[in-house]
Design an enzyme around this catalytic site. Structure first.
Site, short mmCIF file in Angstrom:
data_model
loop_
_atom_site.label_atom_id
_atom_site.label_comp_id
_atom_site.label_asym_id
_atom_site.label_seq_id
_atom_site.Cartn_x
_atom_site.Cartn_y
_atom_site.Cartn_z
CD GLU A 161 38.04 41.26 35.62
OE1 GLU A 161 37.29 40.28 35.79
OE2 GLU A 161 38.13 41.86 34.52
CG ASP B 236 32.58 40.70 31.32
OD1 ASP B 236 31.77 40.69 32.27
OD2 ASP B 236 33.08 41.74 30.87
#
Lengths: 359, 359
Positions: B66, B243
């Site tokens: 990410e 998450d």
């Protein structure tokens, strides 16, 4: 993905500006551009494998900062790049960049590199790759009779010239910049390398007799560098400078009589010259040409336009090429970038043990 | 933004793993967490100034990579972070990270840093900040009578414990992990630091009498760590482990009787526990509480849930804090990361001149 230093995944090879300079000079600029063009072409040939996303931009009054990620499922890459047109007045680079490659299976970074120099090189290599396919039908070095006009003689201009010589064989250049000292600088650099240069005093003059027009200016605004009457039938335009919303170089009328090619449409519709057109105006993606998937044929009276904005896959290719050169050239340093506790669940223990060994 | 080395904007300070360890130990872990919590709180107080975007994720079978960018208009930051649950079986970290700060006006990077250690610290600081406001109404160190259950005793667990002691005063911990050696490791690390520890053999056991339940497990799947019957009225849940899409830790029934708080809803709706709920289920953003903009009051029978996924502004705060510590501690090295030709338009000349000086 091969390890540079087996068993030391916490050490990430870093290519500094000095290292990059050494790598490029060791290869020779034109050899570097030529090999890099091959890497980009390889990746365009497997276009469908890549994760593709428009870059993530953060705009401010002075410029833009962007992140450009992509992945082929084995390797992930991203580039950080800024664009700040007023920087050069402060003695700073308009565009600076750095980036990384990482291993998709572990998520660990495997290369960190300067990309200011590398971006200029990959932009030129991509321009040359597009022109090879769109001007010469995919063959190299058949364009030695062609003349290229180079509008915008700043930091990227010499790389464009060398890319077009390395791949197409272009030797004849016409230069123009609103800043005459930029043209003088560019001419001096390129004359030493054997180009035939004509420096011009206006856009009208520079495009005279040009088969290829490369625009690589830096203003962050809709600057109509080229108007319709300046561009003859069949001319090839390599439009490099317009690359963000509100930043274009060509008059809309030129676009309306052009066969238009782009890297990745969802990004180019936002950032390229074609932001001036309807969102469904026909545009061909470059990979379709490179893979022979398009039935477009050169030869009409239309202008041919490569509306280049720069795409993440080209940076991926460039980092992949640099990584392949590292072991050969040895131009890198290792950075202590990844925490590596003996027991991966014991990151805190690693901190504590440092305390003990320091005591 | 202050320069670390005036006139040398091409040199970027880099904080390695060793430097970060030295910085954290020089401050003391709890002081570091406490000051970092203040930096995050400051930035949450000016929430509206920030560019906010959900992180840009590249998913693969093994994990996710990410990029997390943000900017307050003066400083830009981004973090690269991966999440690969199976890494620990290969002796690698599940989460590794690095990131950078840059100057919005010039686009030049001003700090590059390891963030594997820093992410564990900022996650703990954010958890502690949320609990300070949601459990103690914004006051610090009034929670010494509170007991915290810590489910998941891996790399992040000790940092969570220290964060809750630094900010809330929590001394009593109950530990559980499906892997008993992880619990033993965590207990050993924390007993040395004076915590009162009870190691437990099951989730049912660990939550007994707990006022705060912190879940920080790592599986990339919907793992129902906590079911509805385990959680009593008024308990505070600090849910850190879930998450990403398809990775949650709590049974949906718990969520349905909870007052829920999140960092940034457009991201948490995708990644957090609340991905199990309707997209319009009421959730309060943490900044609203910190800024006193919400009329939510503690005291009902509902469970209170902080559905933490980690947000870019917390990394921004962490990098800002580290940058402020650099001159004080001197723990950094300078990287030759930005090409700096004498004339910024003459990048190519810089390359050529290196050739001459090398000859």
């Amino acid at each position: 993905m091969k390890q540079l230093s087996p068993g030391q995944q916490n050490q990430v090879p870093f290519v500094s500006v000095e290292h990059m300079t050494s790598i490029v000079l060791a290869q020779g600029v034109e050899t570097f551009l030529s090999e890099l063009t091959d890497y980009i072409e390889e990746d365009y040939k497997r276009w469908m494998l890549f994760d593709k996303t428009p870059r993530v931009a953060s705009h401010s009054q002075e410029g833009v900062v962007e992140l450009m990620p992509t992945s082929d499922g084995e390797i992930y890459s991203f580039k950080y790049v800024n664009g700040h047109p007023k920087n050069s007045k402060k003695g700073l680079q308009t565009v600076t960049a750095f980036g990384a490659l990482s291993d998709v299976d572990s998520g660990y970074p495997v290369l960190l590199s300067e990309m200011t120099i590398l971006t200029a090189l990959r932009t030129a290599a991509t321009s040359a790759l597009a022109a090879k396919h769109l001007v010469l039908g995919g063959e190299e070095k058949k364009g030695s009779s062609l003349t290229m006009a180079l509008i915008g003689n700043g930091a990227q201009s010499e790389f464009q010239a060398l890319g077009f010589r390395a791949i197409l064989g272009v030797e004849k250049l016409r230069l123009y910049d609103i800043d005459k000292t930029a043209t003088r600088k560019c001419a001096e650099n390129l004359e030493k390398l054997g180009f035939q240069i004509v420096s011009c005093g206006s856009v009208d003059e520079v495009v005279l007799g040009a088969d290829i027009i490369t625009t690589v200016t830096a203003d962050k605004q809709n600057a109509t560098i080229l108007t319709d009457n300046m561009v003859g039938a069949g001319v090839y335009i390599n439009a490099v400078g317009g690359d963000c919303p509100g930043k274009t170089e060509l008059h809309r009328d030129i676009l309306l009589r052009a066969d238009i090619f782009a890297e990745y449409l969802p990004q180019t519709r936002i950032e390229g010259e074609i932001q001036q057109l309807d969102p469904d105006h026909p545009v061909i993606e470059l990979w379709e040409i490179i893979q022979g998937k398009s039935d477009w044929k050169k030869g009409g009276k239309n202008v041919i336009l490569f509306d280049s904005v720069g795409f993440a896959i080209e940076d991926f290719s460039a980092l992949r090429y640099v990584k392949d050169l590292l072991l050969k050239t040895g131009h890198y340093q290792l950075l202590d970038m990844i925490a590596e506790p003996e027991d991966p669940r014991n990151l805190f223990g690693m901190l504590q043990n440092s305390r003990k060994s320091a005591a």
